[in-house]
Design a protein around this motif. Structure first.
Motif, PDB file in Angstrom:
ATOM      1  N   CYS A   1      22.800  59.109  25.373  1.00  0.00           N
ATOM      2  CA  CYS A   1      23.157  59.915  24.198  1.00  0.00           C
ATOM      3  C   CYS A   1      24.396  60.772  24.453  1.00  0.00           C
ATOM      4  N   GLN A   2      24.473  61.339  25.659  1.00  0.00           N
ATOM      5  CA  GLN A   2      25.607  62.233  25.931  1.00  0.00           C
ATOM      6  C   GLN A   2      26.936  61.466  25.860  1.00  0.00           C
ATOM      7  N   ASN A   3      26.973  60.301  26.498  1.00  0.00           N
ATOM      8  CA  ASN A   3      28.193  59.476  26.450  1.00  0.00           C
ATOM      9  C   ASN A   3      28.510  59.078  25.017  1.00  0.00           C
ATOM     10  N   ALA A   4      27.466  58.687  24.294  1.00  0.00           N
ATOM     11  CA  ALA A   4      27.673  58.245  22.907  1.00  0.00           C
ATOM     12  C   ALA A   4      28.207  59.389  22.055  1.00  0.00           C
ATOM     13  N   GLN A   5      27.615  60.573  22.200  1.00  0.00           N
ATOM     14  CA  GLN A   5      28.036  61.704  21.356  1.00  0.00           C
ATOM     15  C   GLN A   5      29.468  62.134  21.665  1.00  0.00           C
ATOM     16  N   ASN A   6      29.861  62.005  22.938  1.00  0.00           N
ATOM     17  CA  ASN A   6      31.250  62.339  23.288  1.00  0.00           C
ATOM     18  C   ASN A   6      32.241  61.347  22.682  1.00  0.00           C
ATOM     19  N   SER A   7      31.749  60.157  22.345  1.00  0.00           N
ATOM     20  CA  SER A   7      32.647  59.123  21.821  1.00  0.00           C
ATOM     21  C   SER A   7      32.554  58.950  20.305  1.00  0.00           C
ATOM     22  N   LEU A   8      31.653  59.700  19.667  1.00  0.00           N
ATOM     23  CA  LEU A   8      31.419  59.455  18.239  1.00  0.00           C
ATOM     24  C   LEU A   8      32.643  59.715  17.362  1.00  0.00           C
ATOM     25  N   SER A   9      33.377  60.795  17.675  1.00  0.00           N
ATOM     26  CA  SER A   9      34.568  61.112  16.871  1.00  0.00           C
ATOM     27  C   SER A   9      35.588  59.979  16.967  1.00  0.00           C
ATOM     28  N   ALA A  10      35.842  59.543  18.199  1.00  0.00           N
ATOM     29  CA  ALA A  10      36.814  58.462  18.397  1.00  0.00           C
ATOM     30  C   ALA A  10      36.300  57.158  17.791  1.00  0.00           C
ATOM     31  N   TYR A  11      34.981  56.964  17.834  1.00  0.00           N
ATOM     32  CA  TYR A  11      34.377  55.772  17.218  1.00  0.00           C
ATOM     33  C   TYR A  11      34.605  55.798  15.711  1.00  0.00           C
ATOM     34  N   LEU A  12      34.367  56.964  15.129  1.00  0.00           N
ATOM     35  CA  LEU A  12      34.555  57.129  13.690  1.00  0.00           C
ATOM     36  C   LEU A  12      36.005  56.857  13.284  1.00  0.00           C
ATOM     37  N   ASP A  13      36.930  57.262  14.137  1.00  0.00           N
ATOM     38  CA  ASP A  13      38.360  57.083  13.853  1.00  0.00           C
ATOM     39  C   ASP A  13      38.861  55.706  14.295  1.00  0.00           C
ATOM     40  N   ARG A  14      37.970  54.862  14.794  1.00  0.00           N
ATOM     41  CA  ARG A  14      38.335  53.534  15.304  1.00  0.00           C
ATOM     42  C   ARG A  14      39.421  53.629  16.375  1.00  0.00           C
ATOM     43  N   GLU A  15      39.218  54.586  17.269  1.00  0.00           N
ATOM     44  CA  GLU A  15      40.204  54.803  18.339  1.00  0.00           C
ATOM     45  C   GLU A  15      39.643  54.426  19.709  1.00  0.00           C
ATOM     46  N   LEU A  16      38.554  53.659  19.724  1.00  0.00           N
ATOM     47  CA  LEU A  16      37.988  53.201  20.995  1.00  0.00           C
ATOM     48  C   LEU A  16      38.379  51.744  21.228  1.00  0.00           C
ATOM     49  N   ALA A  17      38.349  51.346  22.504  1.00  0.00           N
ATOM     50  CA  ALA A  17      38.597  49.929  22.814  1.00  0.00           C
ATOM     51  C   ALA A  17      37.419  49.101  22.298  1.00  0.00           C
ATOM     52  N   GLY A  18      37.652  47.812  22.110  1.00  0.00           N
ATOM     53  CA  GLY A  18      36.655  46.921  21.507  1.00  0.00           C
ATOM     54  C   GLY A  18      35.276  46.985  22.150  1.00  0.00           C
TER      55      GLY A  18
END
Lengths: 197, 143
Positions: free
Chosen positions: B3-20
């Motif tokens: 959960c901690q890793n996921a929550q740290n990445s949620l904003s970037a996920y929402l903005d489609r700024e993560l690698a595939g």
């Protein structure tokens, strides 16, 4: 850099003014909206935007015409905004109730509401989201506004804020958390934030 | 992904700024985790709210007022970048040395023959230069 310099050096003052006027005319609506989102106050937004354009003209010979003018304007504006907020935070505040050591000193304060055009000149955006933005740290607010209001990518924001994509990512993440905490306290439920905690 | 890793990445996920692969990892975590799904929903509501704030127009005449101030503004004098000045000076110095060497080398090794041709003393070979005639410049002759 050299090409930009050669191009700028070859222009007369009138040609520079004419080009600059066209760019101001094309960008001022969007830039004003950005300034409003950063300051949440019409008078402050005008001051910020005016200073931004003046500074832009002062350094117009450094502008690379291959890049969008708004990106360059945003870069100047965000630097000015962050500097202003930092300077304001450094200012020592003194209570108006406080008197001098002899007990006789009084503060002569102008009545801000006395000006006839006060309401026309200055109004604050009362939208809770806007108030939340205003409550944020300047760097976080800038990153969030550029991403969510202006729709810039992280790479573009990094270019505007002259920082790394990693820093932008962190500022947006922490900024949104700040904003959500503010909204959660001030108007629970309005932005579907109450069901989280 | 926890959960901690996921929550740290949620904003970037929402903005489609993560690698595939990160996008896939976050998506599969959110599908299984109610709390992270709620967090993502709240971030999305914030983003949508900010994006739909109305555009605040500048007052009428604002751009004209700005241009009035700009016309009174003195632009910063255009300065030649330092490295351009250094590069120009170095180029000028190199050119001067080359010309000097050419002149010295030319007078040492060649002279004009009576018919306007250059004469190479070292090789005893006359080099005709039809372009310059009797006013041929002194040019060193290579071996």
């Amino acid at each position: 850099m050299i090409a930009t310099w050669i191009k700028s050096a070859g222009r007369t003052k009138e040609e520079r003014l004419e080009l600059f006027e066209r760019l101001v005319s094309a960008s001022n609506r969007q830039a004003h909206n950005m300034a409003m989102r950063l300051t949440a106050n019409s008078a402050e937004a005008e001051d910020l935007l005016q200073e931004t354009y003046l500074r832009a003209f002062r350094f117009f010979h450094r502008y690379d015409e291959n890049l969008p003018f708004t990106s360059w304007i945003y870069r100047i504006m965000t630097n000015l905004h962050i500097d202003t907020v930092r300077r304001r935070n450094r200012l020592k505040t003194v209570s108006i109730e406080q008197t001098g050591s002899d007990g006789n000193q009084t503060w002569d304060l102008p009545d801000q509401k006395a000006a006839a055009d006060c309401e026309v000149m200055t109004y604050a955006l009362e939208e809770p989201l806007q108030l939340g933005l205003r409550a944020m740290t300047a760097e976080f607010r800038t990153a969030v506004v550029l991403a969510d209001v202006e729709g810039l990518s992280y790479e573009e924001i990094a270019e505007v804020m002259q920082t790394s994509v990693g820093t932008v990512r962190s500022r947006i993440h922490r900024g949104r958390k700040q904003l959500r905490e503010y909204l959660d306290k001030s108007c629970p439920g309005r932005y579907e934030v109450n069901f989280l905690q | 992904m926890n959960c901690q890793n996921a929550q740290n990445s949620l904003s970037a996920y929402l903005d489609r700024e993560l690698a595939g692969d990160q996008m896939i990892a976050v998506r599969s975590h959110v599908e299984r985790c109610a709390s992270c799904e709620a967090e993502l929903g709240s971030l999305r509501a914030l983003k949508t709210g900010l994006a739909s704030l109305p555009v605040v127009e500048p007052r009428e005449g604002f751009a004209d007022d700005v241009m009035r101030l700009v016309r009174n503004e003195k632009p910063e004098p255009v300065r030649v970048p330092v490295f351009a000045m250094v590069a120009t000076s170095v180029a000028a110095a190199v050119l001067a040395v080359l010309l000097f060497n050419a002149f010295i080398g030319g007078t040492d090794r060649t002279h004009l023959a009576d018919d306007g041709a250059r004469f190479d003393e070292a090789s005893d070979v006359a080099v005709t230069n039809p372009d310059f005639g009797s006013h041929a410049p002194l040019i060193p002759v290579g071996r």
